[in-house]
Design an enzyme around this catalytic site. Structure first.
Site, PDB file in Angstrom:
ATOM      1  N   GLY A   1       0.820  -1.205   0.000  1.00  0.00           N
ATOM      2  CA  GLY A   1       0.000   0.000   0.000  1.00  0.00           C
ATOM      3  C   GLY A   1       0.854   1.256   0.000  1.00  0.00           C
ATOM      4  N   THR A   2       1.928   1.225   0.766  1.00  0.00           N
ATOM      5  CA  THR A   2       2.842   2.363   0.830  1.00  0.00           C
ATOM      6  C   THR A   2       3.404   2.682  -0.554  1.00  0.00           C
ATOM      7  OG1 THR A   2       3.468   1.819   3.095  1.00  0.00           O
ATOM      8  CG2 THR A   2       5.020   3.166   1.845  1.00  0.00           C
TER       9      THR A   2
ATOM     10  N   ASN B   1      -6.958   5.243   9.056  1.00  0.00           N
ATOM     11  CA  ASN B   1      -6.417   4.104   9.795  1.00  0.00           C
ATOM     12  C   ASN B   1      -6.364   4.352  11.297  1.00  0.00           C
ATOM     13  OD1 ASN B   1      -4.360   5.937   8.621  1.00  0.00           O
ATOM     14  ND2 ASN B   1      -2.942   4.785   9.903  1.00  0.00           N
TER      15      ASN B   1
ATOM     16  N   GLN C   1      -7.308   1.173   3.993  1.00  0.00           N
ATOM     17  CA  GLN C   1      -8.200   0.699   5.061  1.00  0.00           C
ATOM     18  C   GLN C   1      -9.612   0.461   4.539  1.00  0.00           C
ATOM     19  OE1 GLN C   1      -7.837  -0.265   8.256  1.00  0.00           O
ATOM     20  NE2 GLN C   1      -5.658   0.195   8.236  1.00  0.00           N
TER      21      GLN C   1
ATOM     22  N   ALA D   1      -2.900  -5.583   0.166  1.00  0.00           N
ATOM     23  CA  ALA D   1      -3.632  -6.842   0.363  1.00  0.00           C
ATOM     24  C   ALA D   1      -3.756  -7.258   1.828  1.00  0.00           C
ATOM     25  CB  ALA D   1      -2.959  -7.961  -0.434  1.00  0.00           C
ATOM     26  N   HIS D   2      -2.748  -6.922   2.645  1.00  0.00           N
ATOM     27  CA  HIS D   2      -2.765  -7.494   4.004  1.00  0.00           C
ATOM     28  C   HIS D   2      -3.779  -6.830   4.920  1.00  0.00           C
ATOM     29  CE1 HIS D   2      -0.339  -4.579   6.527  1.00  0.00           C
ATOM     30  NE2 HIS D   2      -0.022  -4.132   5.337  1.00  0.00           N
TER      31      HIS D   2
ATOM     32  N   THR E   1      10.013  -7.968 -11.879  1.00  0.00           N
ATOM     33  CA  THR E   1       9.211  -9.169 -12.090  1.00  0.00           C
ATOM     34  C   THR E   1       8.099  -9.236 -11.048  1.00  0.00           C
ATOM     35  OG1 THR E   1      11.136 -10.289 -12.979  1.00  0.00           O
ATOM     36  CG2 THR E   1       9.317 -11.693 -12.241  1.00  0.00           C
TER      37      THR E   1
ATOM     38  N   CYS F   1       3.261   1.916  14.620  1.00  0.00           N
ATOM     39  CA  CYS F   1       4.659   2.321  14.802  1.00  0.00           C
ATOM     40  C   CYS F   1       5.119   2.070  16.225  1.00  0.00           C
ATOM     41  CB  CYS F   1       4.818   3.797  14.491  1.00  0.00           C
ATOM     42  SG  CYS F   1       4.362   4.188  12.818  1.00  0.00           S
TER      43      CYS F   1
HETATM   44  C1  LIG Z   1      -1.577   0.063   6.183  1.00  0.00           C
HETATM   45  C2  LIG Z   1      -1.811   1.336   5.470  1.00  0.00           C
HETATM   46  C3  LIG Z   1      -0.922   1.815   4.499  1.00  0.00           C
HETATM   47  C4  LIG Z   1       0.347   1.089   4.174  1.00  0.00           C
HETATM   48  O1  LIG Z   1       0.115  -0.129   3.537  1.00  0.00           O
HETATM   49  P1  LIG Z   1       1.279  -1.243   3.544  1.00  0.00           P
HETATM   50  O2  LIG Z   1       0.762  -2.296   2.611  1.00  0.00           O
HETATM   51  O3  LIG Z   1       1.411  -1.710   4.940  1.00  0.00           O
HETATM   52  O4  LIG Z   1       2.501  -0.586   3.025  1.00  0.00           O
HETATM   53  C5  LIG Z   1      -1.230   2.980   3.845  1.00  0.00           C
HETATM   54  N1  LIG Z   1      -2.336   3.674   4.134  1.00  0.00           N
HETATM   55  C6  LIG Z   1      -3.225   3.261   5.054  1.00  0.00           C
HETATM   56  C7  LIG Z   1      -4.451   4.052   5.310  1.00  0.00           C
HETATM   57  C8  LIG Z   1      -2.985   2.087   5.764  1.00  0.00           C
HETATM   58  O5  LIG Z   1      -3.852   1.681   6.687  1.00  0.00           O
END
Ligand SMILES: *Cc1c(COP(=O)(O)O)cnc(C)c1O
Length: 394
Positions: free
Chosen positions: A75-76, A158, A186, A207-208, A244, A332
């Site tokens: 996501g980052t 989040n 989120q 995805a997580h 890849t 964090c």
């Molecule tokens: C968790 C999160 C991210 C970062 O996603 P990652 O896959 O952990 O890098 C970015 N934005 C929000 C709002 C999140 O909750």
């Protein structure tokens, strides 16, 4: 089936366990069908088919074209690609140099925007939020002009759970022909993503956060959006993300996204009931406790608070000892406690902001676990406050 858990897990906003069905979908692509999707031969063809199926599944759930989905490493990274890629493309093309974001963004957005301002000549400005952390559309209307390179506003927060009026904000941007990005990392587990191409140009996913694996994400990029790659190399992902592709994780992400979106209707009321039980009990049984974020327009699994006279990090340690895994807001772990920028932005004092707690439930949470939690929390907090008073008197 519920994964076996050592503690009562109430930190689904930090991450979620991989759904069994997702894991099963991923397994063949680690060793059996291990090909590189860029290869010409049969192995490559199989991997490419899996990759493109995954892209199609995600696109279909969103009601967008599959060529508008780019896979990333998390996501980052999606947030980075959106902000940096669009800001740099727009500046070199049109000289637009303003970046508008909310003050309650995830650091993946805010730190990227700050870097663009500190080192790449952009002017960073913040949109007004109310005491729930919700952006004022009129403030966007006032601030937007053709010098704006990109506007980015988080969909579901989040830390405090609030849901922004992203559709309205996106329409304002579209009327002004300015790209609009939303961090939907989120939100994707809790809200329908159908039709998002009608109001946004870019949207980030990881995805997580919806029972998929860690280390894979996606960025929706609407056709025609000006964007530069931020990772250069081969031509993968339409030339926007060289490297890849992680085929098993991408297959897992697609399966997880499809399940999350299809099961939304059943999941939402279930989660909201658990969430509201937590919110109501905390407000009823704990003195000096305040809900953070919007009471109604919030993520269906998300309860967040600040407590007077409580150190949030200490509270987490006490809760862990009592058998509950919660969070203070963001995932964090830092040595020196700094109040969260999100809580400060919604007008909470730094003292009070240090006493934050985030409780996020998920599809494996049971009503019994919530019952157990709401019975234990007041005791933990009371003991904790007593202990601190004792230390204060010495
Ligand atoms: C968790 C999160 C991210 C970062 O996603 P990652 O896959 O952990 O890098 C970015 N934005 C929000 C709002 C999140 O909750």
């Amino acid at each position: 089936m519920k994964p076996s858990m050592k503690k009562i897990y109430m930190d689904y906003a930090a991450t979620t366990p991989v759904d069994e069905r997702v894991l099963e979908a991923m397994l063949p692509y680690f060793s059996g069908q291990f090909g590189n999707p860029s290869s010409i031969h049969l192995y490559g063809q199989e991997a490419e088919a899996a990759l493109e199926d995954a892209r199609e599944i995600i696109a279909q759930q969103m009601g967008v074209h599959s060529s508008e989905i780019v896979f990333t490493g998390c996501g980052t990274e999606s947030d980075n690609l959106a902000l940096r890629g669009v800001a740099l493309a727009r500046k070199s093309k049109t000289r637009a140099d303003r970046i508008l974001i909310s003050p309650v963004e995830h650091h993946a957005v805010s730190h990227t925007a700050e870097q663009l301002a500190d080192h790449f000549g952009f002017r960073l400005e913040y949109l007004k939020v109310d005491s729930y952390g919700i952006v004022d559309p009129d403030d966007l209307r006032r601030k937007i002009d053709r010098d704006v390179a990109i506007v980015s506003v988080i969909y579901g927060n989040n830390e405090i759970g609030s849901i922004n009026p992203v559709e309205e904000l996106g329409q304002i941007c579209r009327a002004n022909e300015i790209p609009f990005h939303t961090d939907a990392v989120q939100a994707a587990a809790h809200l329908s993503m159908k039709g998002l191409g009608n109001w946004c140009d870019l949207a980030s996913f990881g995805a997580h956060k919806f029972y998929g694996p860690k280390g894979v994400g996606a960025l929706f990029i609407r056709k025609g959006t000006s964007i530069l790659p931020i990772q250069t190399g081969g031509g993968q992902e339409f030339g926007l993300r060289a490297g890849t592709q992680n085929v098993p994780y991408i297959v897992g992400m697609a399966k997880a996204f499809e399940l999350a979106q299809m099961e939304l209707q059943n999941m939402q009321p279930f989660l909201m009931q658990l969430r509201d039980k937590i919110i109501v009990s905390v407000q009823e049984f704990i003195k000096g406790a305040y809900l953070t974020g919007h009471p109604v327009d919030r993520l269906s699994n998300h309860a967040s608070f600040v407590f007077e006279g409580v150190d949030g990090n200490q509270l987490l340690i006490h809760l862990d000892a009592a058998g509950f895994a919660c969070s203070s807001g963001s995932a964090c772990k830092t040595g020196d406690p700094k109040p969260s920028h999100v809580l400060l932005a919604i007008g909470i004092s730094s003292q009070l902001a240090l006493g934050s707690l985030r409780v996020t439930v998920g599809k494996y949470t049971t009503p019994d676990e919530v019952e157990n939690f709401v019975n234990s929390l007041p005791v933990v907090i009371q003991n904790f406050r007593k202990l601190n008073e004792g230390i204060g008197k010495r």
